[in-house]
Design an enzyme around this catalytic site. Structure first.
Site, PDB file in Angstrom:
ATOM      1  N   HIS A   1      36.831 -47.011  19.439  1.00 28.17           N
ATOM      2  CA  HIS A   1      36.906 -47.853  18.246  1.00 28.17           C
ATOM      3  C   HIS A   1      36.984 -49.309  18.675  1.00 28.17           C
ATOM      4  CE1 HIS A   1      37.644 -48.700  14.002  1.00 28.17           C
ATOM      5  NE2 HIS A   1      38.504 -49.616  14.413  1.00 28.17           N
ATOM      6  N   SER A   2      36.137 -50.153  18.087  1.00 26.18           N
ATOM      7  CA  SER A   2      36.074 -51.579  18.382  1.00 26.18           C
ATOM      8  C   SER A   2      35.870 -51.792  19.880  1.00 26.18           C
ATOM      9  CB  SER A   2      37.349 -52.268  17.863  1.00 26.18           C
ATOM     10  OG  SER A   2      37.174 -53.672  17.805  1.00 26.18           O
ATOM     11  N   MET A   3      36.792 -52.442  20.599  1.00 16.99           N
ATOM     12  CA  MET A   3      36.617 -52.623  22.039  1.00 16.99           C
ATOM     13  C   MET A   3      36.367 -51.297  22.745  1.00 16.99           C
ATOM     14  SD  MET A   3      39.284 -54.179  24.892  1.00 16.99           S
ATOM     15  CE  MET A   3      40.287 -52.667  24.913  1.00 16.99           C
TER      16      MET A   3
ATOM     17  N   SER B   1      34.540 -49.017  21.840  1.00 15.00           N
ATOM     18  CA  SER B   1      33.114 -48.695  21.767  1.00 15.00           C
ATOM     19  C   SER B   1      32.377 -49.238  22.987  1.00 15.00           C
ATOM     20  CB  SER B   1      32.500 -49.271  20.493  1.00 15.00           C
ATOM     21  OG  SER B   1      33.057 -48.691  19.345  1.00 15.00           O
TER      22      SER B   1
ATOM     23  N   SER C   1      32.497 -46.997  17.074  1.00 11.85           N
ATOM     24  CA  SER C   1      33.092 -47.314  15.782  1.00 11.85           C
ATOM     25  C   SER C   1      33.472 -48.786  15.703  1.00 11.85           C
ATOM     26  CB  SER C   1      34.345 -46.434  15.599  1.00 11.85           C
ATOM     27  OG  SER C   1      35.008 -46.697  14.395  1.00 11.85           O
TER      28      SER C   1
END
Length: 250
Positions: free
Chosen positions: A94-96, A98, A121
């Protein structure tokens, strides 16, 4: 499974299911810890091994020096995670997380280990990542104000000087990892990519998430969830149901 001590340090589980059909490694967002996935195993069948990865510098690893470079982190992870490659492996970030998951997938593919699926994500595709900010170079006071602007951190935490002195090194390190990330054009992944996005995410629009499709020679799919950038906290059931479906395990 006999645990390698270095791997045990990185796994939030501290144990692995030797009877699993597949292992899914979960990476958190910047400044976050593996505990955000603490209860996700309950959403999966027993034979899917859910492994939240704990990065240095946070939660139970708060005293360790955090990484500041994604290439260095993922290069080390290729070796550290070696005991897990006896089963098919997938990634969710998720975020970083990813970016970490993508870079790790690329490196493993170069070594002949093809992930079965990459789930990303709430992050721009790596070749579209924005490098305009240099928040990791801000002074402590400036960085705290920047966190306030981004609404990433509750105000009581921002006002707690002792706590912020503890958290700022990992915050700065994670910002450095993202802001100094350099995309290198390499062969596309040979596994499917599924991207999750929030309808009210101010960091990345759901349309921008379509760019991830250019990083795979396999299938691409997108799941849009009603939520902001941190929808991962409130929609675990929706996310995990989609993961299970796309892995063909139901």
């Amino acid at each position: 499974m006999k645990l390698d001590l270095s791997l045990m340090q990185w796994s939030f589980n501290k144990s692995f299911n030797s009877d699993s059909k597949i292992r899914i490694l979960f990476f958190p967002y910047a400044c976050g810890g593996a505990s955000i996935y603490r209860n996700w195993q309950k959403f999966f069948p027993f034979d899917i091994d859910v492994i939240p990865i704990q990065l240095p510098g946070r939660e139970n690893r708060i005293t360790e020096k955090p990484y500041t470079n994604i290439d260095e982190l993922t290069t080390d992870l290729v070796d550290i995670l070696n005991p897990l490659y006896d089963k098919p492996i997938a990634f969710f970030g998720h975020s970083m997380g990813s970016l970490i998951s993508y870079e790790l997938s690329v490196k493993l593919q170069q070594f002949g280990i093809k992930p079965v699926h990459l789930f990303v994500s709430a992050h721009l595709a790596p070749h579209k990542s924005n490098h305009d900010t240099r928040d990791h170079l801000l002074s402590d006071d400036q960085l705290i104000n920047r966190l306030r602007e981004l609404s990433f951190t509750p105000e009581p935490v921002l006002q707690n000087k002792d706590l912020m002195n503890l958290l700022l090194p990992v915050i700065r390190a994670d910002f450095s990892m993202c802001e100094n990330y350099n995309f290198i054009n390499r062969p596309a992944l040979r596994c499917p990519i599924t991207v999750f996005g929030g309808t009210r995410d101010k960091e990345v629009s759901t349309n921008e998430l379509d760019e991830w499709k250019y990083l795979t020679n396999d299938s691409f799919s997108k799941v849009v969830i009603d939520g902001d950038h941190f929808f991962v906290h409130n929609h675990a059931s929706t996310i995990t149901t989609n993961i299970i479906e796309r892995l063909g395990l139901i």
